[in-house]
Design an enzyme around this catalytic site. Structure first.
Site, PDB file in Angstrom:
ATOM      1  N   GLY A  82       0.841  -1.299   0.003  1.00 20.77           N
ATOM      2  CA  GLY A  82      -0.079  -0.005   0.018  1.00 20.77           C
ATOM      3  C   GLY A  82       0.832   1.391   0.072  1.00 20.77           C
ATOM      4  O   GLY A  82       0.385   2.310   0.791  1.00 20.77           O
ATOM      5  N   ALA A  83       2.030   1.363  -0.631  1.00 18.50           N
ATOM      6  CA  ALA A  83       3.053   2.490  -0.770  1.00 18.50           C
ATOM      7  C   ALA A  83       2.741   3.455  -1.770  1.00 18.50           C
ATOM      8  O   ALA A  83       3.693   4.186  -1.879  1.00 18.50           O
ATOM      9  CB  ALA A  83       4.255   1.787  -0.967  1.00 18.50           C
ATOM     10  N   SER A  85       0.341   5.706  -1.760  1.00 18.51           N
ATOM     11  CA  SER A  85      -0.242   6.959  -1.105  1.00 18.51           C
ATOM     12  C   SER A  85      -0.096   7.013   0.217  1.00 18.51           C
ATOM     13  O   SER A  85       0.320   5.937   1.061  1.00 18.51           O
ATOM     14  CB  SER A  85      -1.652   7.189  -1.429  1.00 18.51           C
ATOM     15  N   GLY A  86      -0.470   8.090   1.034  1.00 19.85           N
ATOM     16  CA  GLY A  86      -0.516   8.222   2.625  1.00 19.85           C
ATOM     17  C   GLY A  86       0.689   7.629   3.378  1.00 19.85           C
ATOM     18  O   GLY A  86       1.928   8.183   2.921  1.00 19.85           O
ATOM     19  N   ILE A  87       0.601   7.105   4.450  1.00 21.39           N
ATOM     20  CA  ILE A  87       1.928   6.615   5.270  1.00 21.39           C
ATOM     21  C   ILE A  87       2.802   5.830   4.305  1.00 21.39           C
ATOM     22  O   ILE A  87       3.821   6.041   4.585  1.00 21.39           O
ATOM     23  CB  ILE A  87       1.392   6.071   6.380  1.00 21.39           C
ATOM     24  N   GLY A  88       2.167   4.975   3.491  1.00 21.37           N
ATOM     25  CA  GLY A  88       3.145   3.929   3.109  1.00 21.37           C
ATOM     26  C   GLY A  88       4.003   4.797   1.885  1.00 21.37           C
ATOM     27  O   GLY A  88       5.132   4.481   1.785  1.00 21.37           O
ATOM     28  N   SER A 211      -3.563  -0.460  14.971  1.00 21.28           N
ATOM     29  CA  SER A 211      -4.148   0.843  15.245  1.00 21.28           C
ATOM     30  C   SER A 211      -4.463   0.484  16.809  1.00 21.28           C
ATOM     31  O   SER A 211      -4.835  -0.455  17.292  1.00 21.28           O
ATOM     32  CB  SER A 211      -5.301   0.964  14.305  1.00 21.28           C
ATOM     33  N   TYR A 244     -12.856  -3.619  11.034  1.00 21.80           N
ATOM     34  CA  TYR A 244     -11.618  -3.336  11.079  1.00 21.80           C
ATOM     35  C   TYR A 244     -10.854  -3.099  12.463  1.00 21.80           C
ATOM     36  O   TYR A 244      -9.623  -3.516  12.340  1.00 21.80           O
ATOM     37  CB  TYR A 244     -11.733  -1.633  10.659  1.00 21.80           C
TER      38      TYR A 244
END
Length: 306
Positions: A82-83, A85-88, A211, A244
């Site tokens: 998942g790299a 976008s975002g944190i990735g 999380s 989740y």
């Protein structure tokens, strides 16, 4: 009367070269300039300084680039799910700009390639590539692992970052509830398939992005035994938030057991909480969460690239 010294590697975007007379000079690829003055002189440190604590060094305003400042990750191979976008993406960019060979494992190949180009714009010598990985398909996970192994490279860091949040109930092609499979089971299978490479590459590490919401759920039945029906619930029993939370609890339990089994072989595993006040795109699947995240955005920490 205090003595200071140059410490650590060059700031990102800088490179050391030698001219025809054998004199060392420095190239700033970001601002397109050269100088014979070592840029690290701006970051000199006192000899025998008191080592600062982690709390003193990093806080809520720290960026991925700041945390890796001065580190040389040349020769390290990293996979991040998942790299794109975002944190990735921010993690991938920082690791790549510090010398690591980074593989962006993404479901959407086009977005993965776009992310690669964004990193290469910052440093054209970055070793980074995108590979297709759909965690909602166990066959895709297997194909990814086989494709990676065919490269015959080590694996020093595996960051299991990809996740979905607030998605409607649906089954994957493997007949499992999608949140459970994408967030946990797909990563579980990926680690199992790459375990032999990790062990051969030791010291190596696995990082599970979990999380704090794992605290607000349970996966046991009334007798205290694992309730498998809670992990991949039917449509009638499904609630997106609980799904989740359960997947994040599974991440932590898996990471703890993985560390117990593999740490004697030089492979550590840690689960991390990325922070409550970070604005990313994980909320994109449900308008209610999108509205809440939008209202909270002025008070949250945003991704640098957004």
């Amino acid at each position: 009367g205090k003595r200071k010294r140059v410490a650590g590697g060059l700031p990102y975007g800088w490179e050391q070269e030698t001219d025809e007379n054998g004199q060392v000079y420095f190239v700033d690829h970001i601002n397109k300039r050269t100088t014979y003055l070592d840029p690290r002189l701006a970051f000199t440190v006192e000899d025998n300084p008191v080592k600062p604590t982690t709390r003193q060094k990093y806080d809520g305003n720290s960026t991925a680039m700041e945390i890796l400042q001065g580190r040389d990750l040349s020769g390290k191979v990293v996979i991040i799910t998942g790299a794109n976008s975002g944190i990735g993406f921010e993690t991938a960019k920082s690791l790549a700009l510090h010398g690591a060979y980074v593989i962006l494992a993404c479901r959407n190949t086009s977005r993965g390639n776009d992310a690669v180009q964004r990193i290469l714009v910052e440093w054209h010598k970055a070793k980074v590539e995108a590979m297709t990985l759909d965690l909602a398909s166990l066959q895709s996970v297997q194909h990814f692992a086989e494709a990676f192994k065919s490269k015959n490279v080590p694996l020093h860091i595996l960051i299991c970052n990809a996740a979905v949040f607030g998605v409607p109930w649906c089954l994957t092609e493997d007949d499992l509830e999608s949140t459970f499979q994408v967030n946990h089971l797909g990563h579980f299978y990926l680690v199992q398939l790459l375990e032999d490479v990790l062990r051969r590459s030791s010291p190596a590490r696995v990082v599970m992005v979990s999380s704090e919401s794992h605290r607000f759920t349970e996966i046991k039945d009334s007798s205290g035994k694992l309730d498998f029906s809670l992990l991949s619930p039917s449509k009638k029993e499904y609630w997106a938030m609980l799904a989740y939370n359960r997947s994040k609890l599974c991440n932590i339990l898996f990471s703890n057991e993985l560390n117990r089994r593999l740490s004697p072989h030089g492979v550590t595993s840690n689960s991390v909480h990325p922070g409550n006040m970070i604005y990313s795109s994980i909320h994109r699947n449900w308008w209610v969460y999108t509205l809440l995240f939008t209202l909270a955005r002025p008070f949250t920490k945003s991704m640098v690239s957004e």
